[in-house]
Design a protein around this motif. Structure first.
Motif, mmCIF file in Angstrom:
data_model
loop_
_atom_site.group_PDB
_atom_site.id
_atom_site.type_symbol
_atom_site.label_atom_id
_atom_site.label_comp_id
_atom_site.label_asym_id
_atom_site.label_seq_id
_atom_site.Cartn_x
_atom_site.Cartn_y
_atom_site.Cartn_z
ATOM 1 N N PHE A 26 25.687 -18.073 -15.386
ATOM 2 C CA PHE A 26 25.377 -16.656 -15.579
ATOM 3 C C PHE A 26 26.653 -15.849 -15.771
ATOM 4 N N ASP A 27 26.581 -14.835 -16.614
ATOM 5 C CA ASP A 27 27.675 -13.867 -16.707
ATOM 6 C C ASP A 27 27.703 -13.030 -15.436
ATOM 7 N N LYS A 28 28.883 -12.896 -14.819
ATOM 8 C CA LYS A 28 29.118 -12.056 -13.645
ATOM 9 C C LYS A 28 28.478 -12.598 -12.361
ATOM 10 N N PHE A 29 27.821 -13.780 -12.423
ATOM 11 C CA PHE A 29 27.237 -14.392 -11.233
ATOM 12 C C PHE A 29 27.636 -15.861 -11.177
ATOM 13 N N GLU A 30 27.445 -16.464 -10.006
ATOM 14 C CA GLU A 30 27.741 -17.879 -9.843
ATOM 15 C C GLU A 30 26.720 -18.719 -10.617
ATOM 16 N N GLN A 31 27.072 -19.973 -10.834
ATOM 17 C CA GLN A 31 26.168 -20.873 -11.542
ATOM 18 C C GLN A 31 24.862 -21.047 -10.773
ATOM 19 N N GLY A 32 23.775 -21.253 -11.511
ATOM 20 C CA GLY A 32 22.470 -21.524 -10.910
ATOM 21 C C GLY A 32 22.049 -22.954 -11.171
ATOM 22 N N VAL A 33 21.482 -23.601 -10.137
ATOM 23 C CA VAL A 33 21.075 -25.003 -10.249
ATOM 24 C C VAL A 33 19.677 -25.167 -9.653
ATOM 25 N N ASP A 34 18.818 -25.913 -10.328
ATOM 26 C CA ASP A 34 17.535 -26.336 -9.782
ATOM 27 C C ASP A 34 17.412 -27.840 -10.039
ATOM 28 N N ASP A 35 17.627 -28.644 -8.998
ATOM 29 C CA ASP A 35 17.581 -30.101 -9.144
ATOM 30 C C ASP A 35 16.660 -30.733 -8.095
ATOM 31 N N LEU A 36 15.565 -30.038 -7.815
ATOM 32 C CA LEU A 36 14.636 -30.497 -6.791
ATOM 33 C C LEU A 36 13.737 -31.615 -7.324
ATOM 34 N N ILE A 37 13.549 -32.649 -6.492
ATOM 35 C CA ILE A 37 12.581 -33.726 -6.746
ATOM 36 C C ILE A 37 11.496 -33.577 -5.687
ATOM 37 N N LEU A 38 10.338 -33.072 -6.083
ATOM 38 C CA LEU A 38 9.254 -32.745 -5.147
ATOM 39 C C LEU A 38 8.075 -33.680 -5.376
ATOM 40 N N THR A 39 7.580 -34.289 -4.288
ATOM 41 C CA THR A 39 6.474 -35.233 -4.372
ATOM 42 C C THR A 39 5.385 -34.869 -3.370
ATOM 43 N N THR A 40 4.146 -34.852 -3.830
ATOM 44 C CA THR A 40 2.983 -34.744 -2.944
ATOM 45 C C THR A 40 2.176 -36.029 -3.076
ATOM 46 N N TYR A 41 1.505 -36.441 -1.996
ATOM 47 C CA TYR A 41 0.774 -37.701 -2.038
ATOM 48 C C TYR A 41 -0.430 -37.672 -1.100
#
Length: 332
Positions: free
Chosen positions: A219-234
């Motif tokens: 992002f401009d003027k902000f820190e980097q954004g990350v979404d690396d979630l591995i979500l499992t329902t069972y």
């Protein structure tokens, strides 16, 4: 808000199929509300992704000690009037998930906008802005199969009450186990407290749904954004063809009764449940060093009337690697 203005970003990567193959998680604390034996302790869990075909998992957990927190064993050592040894709670699980369908589709994710100047109390008192970013999501429909082995001490007296039974229903030949005994320390007749051990071996079969995002933006003027979630329902069906309860060993020291001496009383009248069900959710992050969480609720095969459980577990640290150690080589 004055700072609520549009932001621009640059995509750094968006690759939900490029996740780590192997994760090793250490669980410093889990808590389980299990009617058979309330317990808490530590565990270790390993998982492995085999391409886009399947993933495998192995898990072990046990209590730290009798007092922190193996409730059934602690009660047995403090209150049991029989000679049965109290077993430590142990739990083993191993299995795999076959990827029936593993595909990618367009999606969106929300990322909080953060600056280094927001540290400390300023960030704690702030309602953060968020930006919606288009990304890809990997979805996996899976078929699960695996095995479960566990053993534990438990209060058999409560189980007998739940099933409308009593000590007298446990027999050694024609001799029934006494309901009370004479306590020379108090000089009174007191209830005979009965504890035993239960061990189960079985397997589970079910289905799962996994969502995997692996996107990072600048992002401009902000820190980097990350979404690396591995979500499992069972959701699983549990089946344990082997559920064993230790017979009761009791020594009657009253010379005025015909039951004087040590006898083994059969627990065959105690009913067990071989089928159960559970549902759960697990989340971890595609990073070299991270954390993970999980929750589970259901009915675990065991002593009838004492099968309900609810589990929460936290994993830290979690180590992740893609197991790729090849490098290019060139001749001089």
């Amino acid at each position: 808000r004055k700072d609520k203005t549009a932001v621009t970003y640059e995509e750094l990567y968006d690759e939900p199929f490029s996740v780590n193959k192997f994760f090793l998680a250490f669980q410093p604390l889990y808590g389980e509300l299990f009617v058979t034996n309330v317990n808490a302790g530590f565990g270790v869990e390993a998982s492995y992704f085999y391409k886009d075909k399947a993933d495998f998992r192995a898990h072990f957990r046990k209590t730290y000690s009798r007092k922190f927190f193996d409730f059934g064993r602690d009660l047995a050592l403090n209150n049991s009037d029989v000679q049965n040894r109290a077993e430590v709670f142990n739990y083993f699980e191993f299995g795999g998930t076959y990827h029936i369908r593993d595909f990618e589709e367009p999606s969106k994710t929300k990322m909080f906008l953060y600056k280094n100047s927001y540290k400390g109390n300023k960030w704690a008192a702030r309602v953060p802005l968020e930006a919606e970013v288009p990304c890809k999501v990997r979805k996996v429909y899976g078929a699960r199969l695996g095995g479960i082995i566990w053993d534990s001490a438990t209060d058999l007296g409560r189980a007998l009450e739940d099933q409308g039974l009593a000590n007298g229903d446990l027999k050694s030949g024609d001799v029934s186990l006494r309901e009370t005994f004479f306590n020379p320390q108090t000089g009174k007749e007191e209830k005979l407290n009965v504890f035993t051990n239960v061990a189960s071996k079985g397997f589970y079969v079910g289905g799962s749904m996994t969502w995997i995002r692996n996107v990072a933006v600048s992002f401009d003027k902000f820190e980097q954004g990350v979404d690396d979630l591995i979500l499992t329902t069972y959701l699983d069906i549990l089946f344990s063809p082997s559920i064993k309860l230790d017979d009761i060993v009791y020594t009657d020291n009253d010379p005025n009764t015909a039951e004087e001496g040590t006898r083994t009383y059969s627990v065959s009248p105690v009913r067990t449940k071989t089928f159960g069900v559970r549902g759960g959710v697990e989340g971890k992050f595609n990073r070299t060093l991270s954390w993970a969480y999980g929750a589970e609720i259901g009915y675990r095969p065991g002593i009838e009337g004492r099968t309900f459980y609810a589990l929460v577990k936290i994993s830290f640290p979690v180590y992740g690697t893609n197991l790729d150690y090849k490098v290019e080589s060139f001749g001089k």
